[in-house]
Design an enzyme around this catalytic site. Structure first.
Site, mmCIF file in Angstrom:
data_model
loop_
_atom_site.group_PDB
_atom_site.id
_atom_site.type_symbol
_atom_site.label_atom_id
_atom_site.label_comp_id
_atom_site.label_asym_id
_atom_site.label_seq_id
_atom_site.Cartn_x
_atom_site.Cartn_y
_atom_site.Cartn_z
ATOM 1 N N GLU A 121 0.811 -1.216 0.000
ATOM 2 C CA GLU A 121 0.000 0.000 0.000
ATOM 3 C C GLU A 121 0.846 1.267 0.000
ATOM 4 O O GLU A 121 0.461 2.279 -0.593
ATOM 5 C CB GLU A 121 -0.930 0.010 1.205
ATOM 6 C CG GLU A 121 -2.134 -0.915 1.070
ATOM 7 C CD GLU A 121 -1.786 -2.389 1.140
ATOM 8 O OE1 GLU A 121 -0.689 -2.721 1.612
ATOM 9 O OE2 GLU A 121 -2.608 -3.215 0.728
ATOM 10 N N HIS A 164 -11.557 -5.949 8.486
ATOM 11 C CA HIS A 164 -12.236 -5.613 7.226
ATOM 12 C C HIS A 164 -13.480 -4.792 7.523
ATOM 13 O O HIS A 164 -14.459 -4.845 6.802
ATOM 14 C CB HIS A 164 -12.607 -6.882 6.450
ATOM 15 C CG HIS A 164 -11.441 -7.726 6.052
ATOM 16 N ND1 HIS A 164 -10.779 -8.550 6.922
ATOM 17 C CD2 HIS A 164 -10.793 -7.852 4.863
ATOM 18 C CE1 HIS A 164 -9.793 -9.166 6.295
ATOM 19 N NE2 HIS A 164 -9.777 -8.762 5.049
HETATM 20 C C1 LIG Z 1 -1.726 -5.011 3.966
HETATM 21 C C2 LIG Z 1 -2.811 -5.766 3.279
HETATM 22 N N1 LIG Z 1 -3.178 -5.429 2.032
HETATM 23 C C3 LIG Z 1 -4.146 -6.089 1.383
HETATM 24 C C4 LIG Z 1 -4.814 -7.121 1.977
HETATM 25 C C5 LIG Z 1 -5.932 -7.885 1.238
HETATM 26 N N2 LIG Z 1 -5.430 -9.236 0.908
HETATM 27 C C6 LIG Z 1 -5.653 -10.279 1.730
HETATM 28 S S1 LIG Z 1 -4.825 -11.645 1.205
HETATM 29 C C7 LIG Z 1 -4.194 -10.843 -0.132
HETATM 30 C C8 LIG Z 1 -3.309 -11.568 -1.088
HETATM 31 C C9 LIG Z 1 -2.185 -12.258 -0.373
HETATM 32 O O1 LIG Z 1 -1.465 -13.036 -1.299
HETATM 33 P P1 LIG Z 1 -0.268 -13.928 -0.813
HETATM 34 O O2 LIG Z 1 0.607 -13.134 0.115
HETATM 35 O O3 LIG Z 1 0.399 -14.521 -2.002
HETATM 36 O O4 LIG Z 1 -0.913 -15.066 0.077
HETATM 37 P P2 LIG Z 1 -1.918 -16.194 -0.426
HETATM 38 O O5 LIG Z 1 -3.300 -15.717 -0.094
HETATM 39 O O6 LIG Z 1 -1.703 -16.368 -1.911
HETATM 40 O O7 LIG Z 1 -1.542 -17.419 0.338
HETATM 41 C C10 LIG Z 1 -4.617 -9.522 -0.164
HETATM 42 C C11 LIG Z 1 -4.275 -8.540 -1.221
HETATM 43 C C12 LIG Z 1 -4.427 -7.454 3.300
HETATM 44 N N3 LIG Z 1 -5.027 -8.449 3.968
HETATM 45 N N4 LIG Z 1 -3.427 -6.764 3.901
#
Ligand SMILES: Cc1ncc(C[n+]2csc(CCOP(=O)(O)OP(=O)(O)O)c2C)c(N)n1
Ligand SMILES: Cc1ncc(C[n+]2csc(CCOP(=O)(O)OP(=O)(O)O)c2C)c(N)n1
Ligand SMILES: [Mg+2]
Ligand SMILES: [Mg+2]
Lengths: 348, 329, 329, 348
Positions: B60, B129
């Site tokens: 972000e 959230h």
């Molecule tokens: C700081 C932050 N930004 C955005 C989100 C929304 N969000 C939740 S999971 C995610 C993707 C995470 O991807 P990854 O780190 O590859 O983990 P995966 O879910 O693929 O195991 C996002 C964008 C969040 N939870 N925290």
């Protein structure tokens, strides 16, 4: 970064030693790991079913990613070491010792949910008894905290290793950089596990970074980095044991990248058809970590189709019990939302 | 005219502005192929391509910094934060950089960026959230903070924000995104709703309610409940928190003599304090009763379990009760 | 007893607590060899070594995250942010993590960390070394926010913060650090000043002033100016902003009927709003006049050039003028 | 990462070509660079004098670090390209075209300060006419902004290159990671210059990171990284031209680490005796960038002791004029602090 596809070592008399022997894993341990893999997968499926039945509002799934989690759970001293998981780590917390009943209590947000008393979304694990630190939703915040816990171990000389886990997407956030840098400057007893499932929700690796292996980032901090096939449980275990031993013996942190795949959409709120093909998903299912491990167990006569079936029957009963138990359990009372803002004796 | 939900109105505003002005582009997590996790950018990448509808890495601070840098090089970026809860890593960029670039350069540079973020709860989003973050941003001069309530205003205010010469934090209450009851007939064509103007959405004489976002709708419902009891409540939709439409707030209280502030964020240190302070200073002589606030409880965040979430959320009944008490004072 | 400045009192508290409790350690930028850019940690590394007096890389998010993680593993970290202006990269860790760990784990974990930060201006620090950030933190349940004014309280409250079971944002007004006029006789030994208790530092009847930090001292000076004019001003040192000592605030106004809130941070959305709101609700019947606020102007930050900095800072004359107006109402 | 100590190339007839010829630098350009080096050094000294005299409250100095800044100013298209400097870049902004009078107006916080109208601390440069973006105090915030400006150039196809500069300390902050990662994913026309002077105030590199060369971090992002002797102007110029050309030709970003040293304390509020020895400082003064460059100019008969003296005499006059001009200039009025919170037509 080094490759991990070493052949099984030969014994003096020339016969190849089986990989699990080489890794010092007993039959009992192998079967326990198999049980945890299948338990996690089947519990995951049950939870999706409950979601479809409208019995649980939110699901986030680790189906497809179980192997590295089960391997690491075995490589650390569960209950002694410290673990900062992330939300996709159901297999990890089950293998460490959370019971299906407890996971279900958390999933259904009941008062007795040992993770949060129903305060957090499902899959936000936390289990004081086993030093599993409470998971939050903001991605990657656990990384500097894990470095801090390891720094405390260095101060206290408590002999603990800290393990933390994060997704590929989380490695783009500044926290990743700051945590690995700090951990390496102080040679801390911490292992950073990246579960690279190729996507941050809908964003593919190619839009997240311009490198092939996330483990190559370890060089930026002067620490070892390893990429391993995350669906090959024994390979991950080999790498995990090395990393944990290095940490415990004062060798400092390690970055481990486990390449894997999530079968399900990001969560029950996601629709993955928007961003990945069914073919891609199918392809990965041919590399299923559980099937791979079962082939191995069969080859070495630890299991056969029949015993695999028995395990699943037993697990189904365990899950039925967990579901029934959790469904019967009470929800937290509305007013209980006011508790534990501060230490009780200091609540104002 | 077309009937639109809140999120559709936002989508239309983005579509219009990107067609109108090549400098406008959107960036954020999952805004491209996926069309945003709330579908606000649905179909935009198809029309405008990957460069102008940019899926960013999960960072972000980077999203905000990139938007600011692009604005400094002549663009009009609209940055989406997937949830307001996750805007915190961007706070340094938003308040130290975006909000101060014009000022610190003595008007040499400006930073026309829109920071969009879905806030608020009642959607089983749990502790991370559901956050309301308006008070954190409304306190910083140099920023504008917009919190519409109706589809018509979402479209008109988002267009105004995109065309604004200064940075705007545009907060969208996620529970209102697709509420069927909130559908509204809105013009297809181009129109602007000016930033900084509140709107009295219900005329009344008994007392004045000041609210925004989901709580504006809950307050209206509460006001209707009380109509049957012969209480005639005025409801003011603040629409913009900074710059606040002080005149509208003060004039309403001059008329009714009673003020109730409603917001979902917790009480202590919430935005309601500023409204109360303005009234206690500038409308003191018109106040016939204490200024009341009906808000979320002072707990760290909204719990997930339904009973606790319901306990957290102000609703028409809680608000109506607060109105009765205030009217009876 | 020993005569101590504010920064010396802070230094003494850190020294005492580190001697008393092995779990206490300090981390931050330049806190080691350099002893902190304001010398608050001077000599600590010499006595306690590099591990317990840790010079960190330049990364505030990391400083906060490491402190939180260490606390979760049994330590009592005291994290120093070199300037409150630079705490912003740590906001996600402080409000999403530290402030919520106890709550989100249903009391399973706790996070006893002290986040120290020098705030405030009037020291030619310019736009990025003068910020007041109290309102940004005071709004979050789960955090405690402490803003002492006198050396005695700095020592006693910092000790209380270090021993607190929950995270404390400890704000130190940098202009008061070494003010000769602020030297105070304080006990060498161990003593605690409880978090959450305000203190009436000047009894009066004409009106009540609520302030903290540098503005508390400016308000006292203003009150003394007015004494000659026969105005008898009560001055309340809030000391803790969260949890606020509501009783002390309300009781003072019950006595005087008039309230003036003074802070250096800009007006709109500042902490003063919360005090005004509490009074407008809970002391309404005792108010004989509008609630007034005397604060910094609504501009993005404190400018550097002396004429503009002076223009920004509330001072005894501006405050005295506000007191006269309020008394005359 | 590649080393940059290549020998001067040989011409066909075997005679070594002088480095400046090889780099295509004319006598005029060489002398201009020399002038800028000395101007920056002498202006810096004058400002410290004013500080001792109590005429300016705060000084932050680039003495010792001039070479890489002057080299980069020449490698970019000054006034066309976009620059996000940091506070230690007086030599850079002078070489780009800010006048000594303007720098002095800024240093003395006068109303006509073109950077901020006296609103910011000294050394917080910014100069719209030359696309020098306003500097703030928070370290490393300019890095993602520079990536964003470069992204805008990609969108607009405006042919501009963005240059940004940061200290070694700034590379520990998450911003560095996020900015370089983003820039590389999109192959943006941006150059990241790290001025590694060995310290973040009092914190030495050894406590900041566990690697030898910061440029090695480029590998984490799949972009080229180069470490260069920051006190060797022509070497930095060679590297700078390469990086800027790569950016301009669509080759994407480059990370350049210039190893250098600051002679002065971190700022007028610092006392560096607490954390570094006088010997260390003296050692570095033997590698002085200006002396090195003057040796080169002498060897190639562009200058001699006499002409060097003349340059300094001329510069002294320029600086006297700048000081006199700035001291005479008016301070901003108190009320002017209320201006430009928002675009004027929208001020409320
Ligand atoms: C700081 C932050 N930004 C955005 C989100 C929304 N969000 C939740 S999971 C995610 C993707 C995470 O991807 P990854 O780190 O590859 O983990 P995966 O879910 O693929 O195991 C996002 C964008 C969040 N939870 N925290
Ligand atoms: C985010 C942030 N944290 C802390 C500071 C205080 N500070 C100013 S300069 C500095 C050291 C910077 O060192 P480096 O990046 O190496 O640049 P140098 O001054 O050595 O050129 C620090 C800690 C700041 N300005 N911003
Ligand atoms: Mg992923
Ligand atoms: Mg440095």
């Amino acid at each position: 970064m080094r490759s991990t596809n070493e052949p099984s070592v030969k014994t003096k008399d020339g016969f190849a030693k089986a990989k699990h022997e080489e890794l010092g894993l007993s039959q009992e341990e192998l079967l326990k790991m198999h049980y945890d893999l299948v338990l996690s997968r089947m519990l995951d499926e049950r939870i999706w079913m409950l979601n479809r039945q409208g019995k649980t509002a939110f699901v986030i799934s680790c189906a497809g990613q179980e192997a590295s989690q089960v391997a690491f759970a075995r490589a650390i001293k569960s209950g002694f070491d410290i673990v900062f998981p992330y939300y996709r780590n159901m297999a990890l917390v089950l293998a460490m010792g959370m019971t299906p009943r407890e996971v279900m209590l958390h999933q259904l947000s009941k008062a007795d949910d040992p993770c949060s008393g129903g305060r957090q979304m499902p899959s936000h694990y936390g289990y004081p008894k086993l030093n599993i630190i409470s998971v939050s939703s903001p991605v990657a915040t656990q990384l500097t905290q894990a470095a801090g816990a390891a720094y405390a171990s260095k101060l206290k000389k408590d002999g603990k290793v800290t393990l933390t886990s994060v997704g590929d997407g989380g490695t783009s956030k500044g926290d990743f950089h700051e945590a690995l840098n700090f951990a390496s400057v102080h040679a801390l007893p911490v292992v950073f596990l990246v579960e690279n499932n190729g996507y941050a929700i809908s964003v593919p690796i190619s839009k997240q970074m311009h490198i092939k292996d996330i483990s190559s980032r370890a060089a930026s901090y002067g620490m070892p980095g390893v990429t391993v096939d995350g669906n090959d449980l024994l390979e991950v275990y080999r790498v995990a044991v090395e990393a944990v031993e290095r940490a415990r013996n004062g060798g400092g942190p390690t970055l481990v990248e486990a390449k894997t795949y999530r079968y399900r959409p990001h969560s029950s709120s996601d629709d993955d058809r928007a961003y990945r093909t069914r073919e891609e998903v199918e392809e990965w299912k041919h590399k299923d970590p559980i099937e791979q491990f079962e082939r191995y167990l069969e080859e070495h006569n630890f299991m056969d189709k029949e015993s695999e079936k028995q395990v699943r029957l037993k697990i189904r009963q365990v899950i039925d019990d967990a579901q029934e138990y959790a469904e019967k359990a009470a929800y937290p009372s509305p007013e209980s939302a006011l508790k534990y803002v501060y230490a009780e004796e200091e609540v104002r | 005219m077309a009937v639109r939900t809140v999120v559709e109105a936002i989508h239309d505003a983005l579509m219009d502005e990107m067609r109108r002005d090549e400098r406008v582009f959107v960036l954020g997590e999952d805004v491209g192929l996926r069309g945003g996790v709330f579908r606000a950018t649905d179909g935009l990448q198809k029309e405008f391509g990957e460069l102008r509808v940019l899926d960013t890495p999960l960072a972000e601070g980077c999203i905000a910094g990139v938007a600011i840098g692009a604005a400094l090089n002549g663009m009009r970026p609209v940055a989406e934060f997937q949830f307001a809860d996750f805007i915190h890593p961007a706070i340094e960029q938003i308040i130290d950089e975006a909000a101060r670039i014009r000022y610190r350069s003595n008007n040499g540079f400006s930073c026309p960026v829109v920071f969009r973020a879905p806030y608020g709860g009642g959607v089983q989003g749990g502790m991370y959230h559901s956050q309301s973050v308006e008070a954190m941003f409304a306190q910083w001069p140099g920023l504008k903070v917009v919190t519409p309530s109706f589809p018509y205003d979402y479209k008109g205010l988002l267009k105004a924000a995109i065309r604004d010469a200064d940075p705007v934090v545009f907060l969208e209450h996620k529970k209102t995104y697709a509420l069927p009851g909130l559908r509204q007939e809105i013009p297809d064509g181009d129109y602007i709703v000016p930033i900084g103007k509140a709107k009295t959405v219900r005329e009344g004489t008994t007392l004045s309610v000041f609210a925004y976002g989901m709580m504006l709708h809950q307050s209206l419902e509460a006001a209707n409940l009380l109509a049957n009891e012969g209480l005639n409540v005025e409801v003011v939709d603040l629409r913009t928190l900074r710059p606040l439409d002080k005149e509208a707030v003060i004039n309403s209280v001059k008329k009714t003599g009673r003020a109730l502030i409603v917001h979902e964020a917790n009480l202590f240190g919430g935005f309601g304090g500023e409204i109360a302070a303005i009234l206690a200073e500038e409308a003191f002589e018109y106040l016939d009763a204490p200024i009341r606030r009906c808000t979320g409880p002072d707990i760290p965040a909204m719990p997930f379990a339904q009973p606790m979430e319901d306990f957290f959320m102000p609703n028409p009944h809680k608000i109506a009760e607060a109105m009765r008490k205030l009217a009876a004072y």
